[in-house]
Motif scaffolding. Structure first.
Motif, PDB file in Angstrom:
ATOM      1  N   PHE A  27       5.097   9.976  28.775  1.00 33.35           N
ATOM      2  CA  PHE A  27       5.384   8.559  28.598  1.00 33.35           C
ATOM      3  C   PHE A  27       5.089   8.071  27.181  1.00 33.35           C
ATOM      4  CE2 PHE A  27       4.907   8.320  33.343  1.00 33.35           C
ATOM      5  CZ  PHE A  27       6.168   7.789  33.610  1.00 33.35           C
ATOM      6  N   LEU A  28       4.194   8.743  26.478  1.00 32.64           N
ATOM      7  CA  LEU A  28       3.845   8.325  25.120  1.00 32.64           C
ATOM      8  C   LEU A  28       4.643   9.070  24.046  1.00 32.64           C
ATOM      9  CD1 LEU A  28      -0.041   7.922  25.372  1.00 32.64           C
ATOM     10  CD2 LEU A  28       1.707   6.132  25.339  1.00 32.64           C
ATOM     11  N   ASP A  29       5.631   9.840  24.468  1.00 30.88           N
ATOM     12  CA  ASP A  29       6.458  10.593  23.525  1.00 30.88           C
ATOM     13  C   ASP A  29       7.646   9.740  23.094  1.00 30.88           C
ATOM     14  OD1 ASP A  29       8.178  12.357  22.187  1.00 30.88           O
ATOM     15  OD2 ASP A  29       7.496  14.054  23.371  1.00 30.88           O
ATOM     16  N   GLY A  30       7.673   9.375  21.834  1.00 31.11           N
ATOM     17  CA  GLY A  30       8.750   8.532  21.325  1.00 31.11           C
ATOM     18  C   GLY A  30      10.097   9.221  21.276  1.00 31.11           C
ATOM     19  N   ASN A  31      10.131  10.539  21.431  1.00 29.61           N
ATOM     20  CA  ASN A  31      11.389  11.280  21.390  1.00 29.61           C
ATOM     21  C   ASN A  31      12.084  11.359  22.751  1.00 29.61           C
ATOM     22  OD1 ASN A  31      11.256  12.046  18.601  1.00 29.61           O
ATOM     23  ND2 ASN A  31       9.629  13.474  19.166  1.00 29.61           N
ATOM     24  N   LYS A  40      11.408   8.657  35.768  1.00 27.10           N
ATOM     25  CA  LYS A  40      10.141   9.256  36.182  1.00 27.10           C
ATOM     26  C   LYS A  40       9.187   8.192  36.710  1.00 27.10           C
ATOM     27  CE  LYS A  40       7.350  12.446  37.123  1.00 27.10           C
ATOM     28  NZ  LYS A  40       7.679  13.340  38.247  1.00 27.10           N
ATOM     29  N   ALA A  41       9.176   7.022  36.068  1.00 27.98           N
ATOM     30  CA  ALA A  41       8.312   5.931  36.516  1.00 27.98           C
ATOM     31  C   ALA A  41       8.661   5.502  37.932  1.00 27.98           C
ATOM     32  CB  ALA A  41       8.440   4.747  35.557  1.00 27.98           C
ATOM     33  N   THR A  42       9.949   5.383  38.213  1.00 26.29           N
ATOM     34  CA  THR A  42      10.404   4.985  39.549  1.00 26.29           C
ATOM     35  C   THR A  42       9.962   5.992  40.595  1.00 26.29           C
ATOM     36  OG1 THR A  42      12.339   3.874  38.593  1.00 26.29           O
ATOM     37  CG2 THR A  42      12.428   4.411  40.938  1.00 26.29           C
ATOM     38  N   GLU A  43      10.177   7.265  40.281  1.00 22.33           N
ATOM     39  CA  GLU A  43       9.794   8.332  41.219  1.00 22.33           C
ATOM     40  C   GLU A  43       8.287   8.335  41.474  1.00 22.33           C
ATOM     41  OE1 GLU A  43       9.077  13.049  40.796  1.00 22.33           O
ATOM     42  OE2 GLU A  43      10.974  12.315  39.978  1.00 22.33           O
ATOM     43  N   LEU A  44       7.519   8.227  40.393  1.00 22.86           N
ATOM     44  CA  LEU A  44       6.060   8.297  40.520  1.00 22.86           C
ATOM     45  C   LEU A  44       5.504   7.096  41.275  1.00 22.86           C
ATOM     46  CD1 LEU A  44       3.617   9.551  37.885  1.00 22.86           C
ATOM     47  CD2 LEU A  44       3.147   7.365  38.947  1.00 22.86           C
ATOM     48  N   LEU A  45       5.995   5.892  40.958  1.00 21.13           N
ATOM     49  CA  LEU A  45       5.491   4.685  41.607  1.00 21.13           C
ATOM     50  C   LEU A  45       5.843   4.666  43.095  1.00 21.13           C
ATOM     51  CD1 LEU A  45       6.238   2.034  38.835  1.00 21.13           C
ATOM     52  CD2 LEU A  45       3.990   2.824  39.602  1.00 21.13           C
ATOM     53  N   ARG A  46       7.039   5.095  43.426  1.00 20.97           N
ATOM     54  CA  ARG A  46       7.414   5.152  44.840  1.00 20.97           C
ATOM     55  C   ARG A  46       6.501   6.111  45.602  1.00 20.97           C
ATOM     56  NH1 ARG A  46      14.045   5.210  44.140  1.00 20.97           N
ATOM     57  NH2 ARG A  46      14.281   2.936  43.887  1.00 20.97           N
ATOM     58  N   TYR A  47       6.196   7.219  44.968  1.00 19.16           N
ATOM     59  CA  TYR A  47       5.297   8.193  45.603  1.00 19.16           C
ATOM     60  C   TYR A  47       3.906   7.594  45.798  1.00 19.16           C
ATOM     61  CZ  TYR A  47       2.363  12.304  46.220  1.00 19.16           C
ATOM     62  OH  TYR A  47       1.438  13.209  46.709  1.00 19.16           O
ATOM     63  N   GLU A  48       3.368   6.981  44.754  1.00 20.96           N
ATOM     64  CA  GLU A  48       2.017   6.425  44.827  1.00 20.96           C
ATOM     65  C   GLU A  48       1.939   5.287  45.848  1.00 20.96           C
ATOM     66  OE1 GLU A  48      -0.328   7.928  43.665  1.00 20.96           O
ATOM     67  OE2 GLU A  48      -0.128   8.567  41.588  1.00 20.96           O
ATOM     68  N   LYS A 115      -6.513   3.821  25.769  1.00 23.58           N
ATOM     69  CA  LYS A 115      -5.443   4.138  24.817  1.00 23.58           C
ATOM     70  C   LYS A 115      -4.082   3.592  25.251  1.00 23.58           C
ATOM     71  CE  LYS A 115      -7.484   8.340  22.823  1.00 23.58           C
ATOM     72  NZ  LYS A 115      -7.210   8.087  21.396  1.00 23.58           N
ATOM     73  N   VAL A 116      -4.006   3.078  26.483  1.00 19.66           N
ATOM     74  CA  VAL A 116      -2.762   2.463  26.959  1.00 19.66           C
ATOM     75  C   VAL A 116      -3.032   1.036  27.448  1.00 19.66           C
ATOM     76  CG1 VAL A 116      -1.688   4.659  27.535  1.00 19.66           C
ATOM     77  CG2 VAL A 116      -3.036   3.477  29.274  1.00 19.66           C
ATOM     78  N   GLN A 184      -0.442   3.139  34.763  1.00 14.76           N
ATOM     79  CA  GLN A 184      -0.168   2.026  33.853  1.00 14.76           C
ATOM     80  C   GLN A 184       1.102   2.276  33.044  1.00 14.76           C
ATOM     81  OE1 GLN A 184      -3.552   0.568  31.582  1.00 14.76           O
ATOM     82  NE2 GLN A 184      -4.983   1.484  33.045  1.00 14.76           N
ATOM     83  N   LEU A 185       1.275   3.511  32.589  1.00 14.98           N
ATOM     84  CA  LEU A 185       2.467   3.848  31.809  1.00 14.98           C
ATOM     85  C   LEU A 185       3.723   3.839  32.671  1.00 14.98           C
ATOM     86  CD1 LEU A 185       0.917   6.677  29.633  1.00 14.98           C
ATOM     87  CD2 LEU A 185       1.807   4.492  28.791  1.00 14.98           C
TER      88      LEU A 185
END
Length: 468
Positions: A27-31, A40-48, A115-116, A184-185
């Motif tokens: 998530f912190l990779d600008g590339n 990825k955020a959608t997948e992770l949040l739905r899981y959590e 850091k976030v 958070q990310l």
């Protein structure tokens, strides 16, 4: 970023199991594009959210009760803190940090979330055209210090770690310490469907916790610059700070939702996301200097196993043989204790090992960093070591040590952005152009700080000079 590393990060999109450290860097990779991060955020949040229990939330069931609930929680914390202060004034010892080593361990272990700081609100800033979200946007801009490094929360914490020599200690952390930071990310890149959860998470994060008050007090007592912690005490207040703004947004958005029961349930789930990972309170309760020293020794052993001569034999093994297997390091340390090379619960000066690593003429001088030596010093001394650091030794300067990754290579991008903004007369288009540079990975860099200033000046012109 190497092709191999990037490929590994992209593979995370397909994986059900989670390596939080890799997700943190993903998530912190600008590339990596915002599109991939949002997926990825959608997948992770739905899981959590699917696996988190409603029972973990202590929020009330009626919107009218939230303010009273918040006030009661705040009052409870303040009374507990007053009780703490009374005990300290009566001669009680510190409750959290016996010595500098424990304070260092705490600062290192909470670093991933620091850091976030504020990242969970990044996805909201694109809703600048909707006044209902202005309070949340304002909270995010305040987390970013309005674009001034001396007030940017991530800059402040990075500078603190740098001034203490703790900036490279992330390699000592277990994966679980990155769990909450990843949540958070994920919220930072969440699509609009997660707005209730973001509001709920923010509601919990802006509460005033007891551990923040006590940590702030004891860190200052130990001579450590506690500006970061003190700042959160002042701005996260219920009168007019982040807590107040959080409640205001909750009430405003609630009015616009058709299914109000569903909205509150989702707010509760978002609030419960705060409990994921290892909390500050858990970190404090489980501080273990001996284990931390063991980790330091194991890291040093990776190189040290090759450079000692084989003439020195300790308990039938050479030093190289001891260091050659990580599982032997604990036994090696115990052997040094048994042989009186290390004398625990005594002045470190009485330990030959300490003299070897601390003094310039010692055979191992320079092997351990000043921060590592301090941790080892306090481990040897035990409760004997309670003194504070010299106030001028580890003072966190207002310097942005972690301004950007190789920022001098980004001068061209910065110049292009400035030209684009100068040539754009439409405020809305300007805001949309600036938004990518307020992202969690870049807002504390030169280009991010400048972009934050411009964004804040357009949307909240009355804030001019507030952060300077």
């Amino acid at each position: 970023m190497s092709v191999v590393v990037k490929q590994r990060l992209l593979e995370l999109l397909q994986e059900q199991n989670k390596n939080f450290y890799e997700l943190f860097n993903f998530f912190l990779d600008g590339n990596i594009s915002c599109h991939l991060k949002q997926n990825k955020a959608t997948e992770l949040l739905r899981y959590e959210l699917e696996h988190i229990g409603q029972s973990e939330s202590s929020l009330p069931n009626e919107i009218e009760e939230f303010k009273r609930w918040y006030l009661n929680e705040n009052t409870k914390v303040c009374l507990e803190y007053q009780d703490y202060l009374k005990k300290r004034q009566e001669g009680a010892q510190r409750q959290y940090f016996v010595n500098i080593a424990q304070a260092f361990e705490f600062l290192i272990k909470v670093a991933p979330t620091k850091k976030v700081d504020g990242a969970w609100l990044y996805s909201v800033i694109k809703y600048w055209h909707d006044i209902e979200f202005h309070e949340l946007i304002l909270i995010y801009l305040e987390e970013l210090g309005g674009g001034y490094e001396k007030s940017n929360h991530v800059c402040i914490y990075n500078n603190l770690l740098h001034s203490l020599g703790l900036e490279d200690f992330e390699y000592y952390l277990d994966d679980a310490y990155y769990h909450n930071a990843v949540v958070q990310l994920a919220l930072a890149y969440a699509p609009p469907e997660f707005i209730p959860e973001i509001i709920g998470f923010n509601l919990g994060y802006e509460q005033l916790p007891l551990h923040l008050l006590i940590s702030n007090y004891e860190l200052k007592e130990l001579g450590i610059d506690a500006k970061y912690f003190n700042l959160h005490i002042t701005i996260d207040n219920l009168a007019n700070g982040h807590a107040h703004k959080s409640l205001k947004v909750l009430e405003q958005v609630y009015k616009g939702f058709k299914n109000k029961d569903d909205f509150l349930n989702r707010v509760k789930q978002g609030y419960a996301l705060n409990n994921l990972g290892i909390s500050s309170t858990q970190i404090i309760k489980n501080l273990n200097t001996e284990h931390f020293v063991l980790q330091i020794f194991k890291k040093k052993a990776q190189m040290g196993q090759f450079i000692h001569n084989d003439q020195k034999v300790i308990a039938c093994k050479t030093v190289n043989q001891w260091l050659g297997k990580p599982e032997q390091i604990a036994d090696f340390i115990q052997t040094l204790i048994n042989k009186k090379w290390i004398k625990l619960n005594a002045e470190p000066e009485e330990s030959p090992f300490w003299k070897m690593i601390h003094y310039p003429d010692g055979k191992m001088y320079g092997v351990f960093t000043p921060a590592e030596r301090r941790i080892i010093h306090d481990w040897i001394a035990g409760e004997v070591s309670t003194e504070a650091l010299p106030t001028n030794l580890f003072k966190s300067a207002d310097l942005n040590f972690h301004n950007a990754d190789l920022s001098y290579l980004n001068v061209a991008e910065f110049d292009i952005l400035k030209q684009q903004i100068a040539e754009t007369s439409h405020s809305g288009l300007t805001l949309n152009t600036l938004i990518p540079f307020l992202a969690p990975h870049v807002h504390h860099s030169n280009i991010g700080l400048w972009s934050t200033q411009k964004y804040a000046a357009i949307l909240f012109p009355y804030l001019d000079n507030t952060f300077k």
